[in-house]
Design a protein around this motif. Structure first.
Motif, PDB file in Angstrom:
ATOM      1  N   CYS A   5     178.494 -40.144  69.392  1.00  0.00           N
ATOM      2  CA  CYS A   5     179.143 -40.073  68.085  1.00  0.00           C
ATOM      3  C   CYS A   5     178.080 -39.697  67.059  1.00  0.00           C
ATOM      4  O   CYS A   5     177.040 -40.356  66.954  1.00  0.00           O
ATOM      5  CB  CYS A   5     179.774 -41.423  67.746  1.00  0.00           C
ATOM      6  SG  CYS A   5     180.613 -41.411  66.155  1.00  0.00           S
ATOM      7  N   ILE A   6     178.321 -38.606  66.327  1.00  0.00           N
ATOM      8  CA  ILE A   6     177.367 -38.190  65.301  1.00  0.00           C
ATOM      9  C   ILE A   6     178.104 -37.941  63.991  1.00  0.00           C
ATOM     10  O   ILE A   6     179.304 -37.701  63.973  1.00  0.00           O
ATOM     11  CB  ILE A   6     176.590 -36.914  65.692  1.00  0.00           C
ATOM     12  CG1 ILE A   6     177.506 -35.689  65.699  1.00  0.00           C
ATOM     13  CG2 ILE A   6     175.872 -37.080  67.007  1.00  0.00           C
ATOM     14  CD1 ILE A   6     176.762 -34.373  65.709  1.00  0.00           C
ATOM     15  N   GLN A   7     177.346 -38.006  62.909  1.00  0.00           N
ATOM     16  CA  GLN A   7     177.847 -37.539  61.626  1.00  0.00           C
ATOM     17  C   GLN A   7     177.383 -36.095  61.511  1.00  0.00           C
ATOM     18  O   GLN A   7     176.183 -35.823  61.514  1.00  0.00           O
ATOM     19  CB  GLN A   7     177.292 -38.366  60.466  1.00  0.00           C
ATOM     20  CG  GLN A   7     177.750 -37.851  59.125  1.00  0.00           C
ATOM     21  CD  GLN A   7     177.143 -38.631  57.960  1.00  0.00           C
ATOM     22  OE1 GLN A   7     176.285 -39.484  58.145  1.00  0.00           O
ATOM     23  NE2 GLN A   7     177.589 -38.308  56.765  1.00  0.00           N
ATOM     24  N   ARG A  35     176.395 -24.523  66.792  1.00  0.00           N
ATOM     25  CA  ARG A  35     175.315 -25.498  66.636  1.00  0.00           C
ATOM     26  C   ARG A  35     175.757 -26.547  65.620  1.00  0.00           C
ATOM     27  O   ARG A  35     176.149 -26.212  64.510  1.00  0.00           O
ATOM     28  CB  ARG A  35     174.038 -24.815  66.174  1.00  0.00           C
ATOM     29  CG  ARG A  35     173.530 -23.775  67.160  1.00  0.00           C
ATOM     30  CD  ARG A  35     172.186 -23.213  66.820  1.00  0.00           C
ATOM     31  NE  ARG A  35     172.139 -22.672  65.469  1.00  0.00           N
ATOM     32  CZ  ARG A  35     171.055 -22.165  64.899  1.00  0.00           C
ATOM     33  NH1 ARG A  35     169.914 -22.130  65.580  1.00  0.00           N
ATOM     34  NH2 ARG A  35     171.086 -21.691  63.679  1.00  0.00           N
ATOM     35  N   LEU A  36     175.715 -27.809  66.034  1.00  0.00           N
ATOM     36  CA  LEU A  36     176.076 -28.919  65.163  1.00  0.00           C
ATOM     37  C   LEU A  36     174.818 -29.718  64.860  1.00  0.00           C
ATOM     38  O   LEU A  36     174.148 -30.218  65.766  1.00  0.00           O
ATOM     39  CB  LEU A  36     177.106 -29.829  65.834  1.00  0.00           C
ATOM     40  CG  LEU A  36     178.415 -29.171  66.252  1.00  0.00           C
ATOM     41  CD1 LEU A  36     179.284 -30.167  67.019  1.00  0.00           C
ATOM     42  CD2 LEU A  36     179.159 -28.651  65.032  1.00  0.00           C
ATOM     43  N   PHE A  37     174.484 -29.839  63.590  1.00  0.00           N
ATOM     44  CA  PHE A  37     173.333 -30.603  63.140  1.00  0.00           C
ATOM     45  C   PHE A  37     173.852 -31.917  62.575  1.00  0.00           C
ATOM     46  O   PHE A  37     174.775 -31.916  61.759  1.00  0.00           O
ATOM     47  CB  PHE A  37     172.575 -29.845  62.047  1.00  0.00           C
ATOM     48  CG  PHE A  37     172.067 -28.495  62.476  1.00  0.00           C
ATOM     49  CD1 PHE A  37     170.769 -28.352  62.936  1.00  0.00           C
ATOM     50  CD2 PHE A  37     172.886 -27.378  62.408  1.00  0.00           C
ATOM     51  CE1 PHE A  37     170.292 -27.108  63.325  1.00  0.00           C
ATOM     52  CE2 PHE A  37     172.423 -26.127  62.791  1.00  0.00           C
ATOM     53  CZ  PHE A  37     171.123 -25.998  63.254  1.00  0.00           C
ATOM     54  N   GLY A  38     173.274 -33.028  62.988  1.00  0.00           N
ATOM     55  CA  GLY A  38     173.771 -34.296  62.492  1.00  0.00           C
ATOM     56  C   GLY A  38     172.827 -35.435  62.769  1.00  0.00           C
ATOM     57  O   GLY A  38     171.672 -35.239  63.145  1.00  0.00           O
ATOM     58  N   VAL A  46     170.108 -35.027  65.426  1.00  0.00           N
ATOM     59  CA  VAL A  46     170.720 -34.420  66.608  1.00  0.00           C
ATOM     60  C   VAL A  46     171.011 -32.952  66.317  1.00  0.00           C
ATOM     61  O   VAL A  46     171.461 -32.604  65.231  1.00  0.00           O
ATOM     62  CB  VAL A  46     172.054 -35.131  66.958  1.00  0.00           C
ATOM     63  CG1 VAL A  46     172.748 -34.448  68.112  1.00  0.00           C
ATOM     64  CG2 VAL A  46     171.822 -36.590  67.252  1.00  0.00           C
ATOM     65  N   LEU A  47     170.737 -32.106  67.296  1.00  0.00           N
ATOM     66  CA  LEU A  47     171.180 -30.716  67.282  1.00  0.00           C
ATOM     67  C   LEU A  47     171.918 -30.494  68.584  1.00  0.00           C
ATOM     68  O   LEU A  47     171.341 -30.606  69.666  1.00  0.00           O
ATOM     69  CB  LEU A  47     170.008 -29.739  67.166  1.00  0.00           C
ATOM     70  CG  LEU A  47     170.328 -28.269  67.421  1.00  0.00           C
ATOM     71  CD1 LEU A  47     171.429 -27.756  66.505  1.00  0.00           C
ATOM     72  CD2 LEU A  47     169.077 -27.419  67.298  1.00  0.00           C
ATOM     73  N   MET A  48     173.214 -30.213  68.479  1.00  0.00           N
ATOM     74  CA  MET A  48     174.036 -29.980  69.670  1.00  0.00           C
ATOM     75  C   MET A  48     174.374 -28.496  69.753  1.00  0.00           C
ATOM     76  O   MET A  48     174.772 -27.897  68.753  1.00  0.00           O
ATOM     77  CB  MET A  48     175.326 -30.792  69.580  1.00  0.00           C
ATOM     78  CG  MET A  48     175.101 -32.283  69.553  1.00  0.00           C
ATOM     79  SD  MET A  48     176.606 -33.232  69.198  1.00  0.00           S
ATOM     80  CE  MET A  48     177.612 -32.821  70.604  1.00  0.00           C
ATOM     81  N   HIS A  49     174.208 -27.922  70.934  1.00  0.00           N
ATOM     82  CA  HIS A  49     174.608 -26.542  71.202  1.00  0.00           C
ATOM     83  C   HIS A  49     175.912 -26.615  71.985  1.00  0.00           C
ATOM     84  O   HIS A  49     175.923 -27.075  73.123  1.00  0.00           O
ATOM     85  CB  HIS A  49     173.544 -25.809  72.018  1.00  0.00           C
ATOM     86  CG  HIS A  49     172.254 -25.653  71.288  1.00  0.00           C
ATOM     87  ND1 HIS A  49     171.910 -24.490  70.644  1.00  0.00           N
ATOM     88  CD2 HIS A  49     171.231 -26.519  71.085  1.00  0.00           C
ATOM     89  CE1 HIS A  49     170.723 -24.637  70.084  1.00  0.00           C
ATOM     90  NE2 HIS A  49     170.289 -25.865  70.338  1.00  0.00           N
TER      91      HIS A  49
END
Length: 92
Positions: A5-7, A35-38, A46-49
């Motif tokens: 769980c990320i913001q 790319r989601l930065f949170g 967190v950096l999600m690809h």
């Protein structure tokens, strides 16, 4: 697997080759990778690809729109996107 769980603070996308090791997906040579930065609840960055996402947007047809008008509409929309400089890639 454990859920993460990320913001989400910011997101964008890049065009890259698909990762075949993630399983079957697009047959395209290049795909969008979101790319989601949170941050997590613990405060870790967190950096999600995100692979396998197919970008889209919805355009509501106007009253009287006929299926025969689709090719001309797609052509006109693609021309407007390219003219605006907003097309990073080919508009189909």
């Amino acid at each position: 697997t454990t859920p993460l769980c990320i913001q989400n603070l910011e997101s964008d996308y890049r065009v890259d080759r698909p990762l075949r090791e993630l399983g079957p997906g697009s047959n395209e040579a290049r795909v969008a990778v979101v790319r989601l930065f949170g941050v997590t609840q613990a405060g870790h960055s967190v950096l999600m690809h995100v692979h396998g996402f197919l970008p889209y947007f919805l355009v509501e047809a106007w009253a009287g729109f006929e299926p025969s008008q689709i090719p001309a509409f797609v052509h006109a929309l693609a021309a407007k996107v390219r003219a605006s400089g907003g097309a990073r890639d080919q508009v189909a």
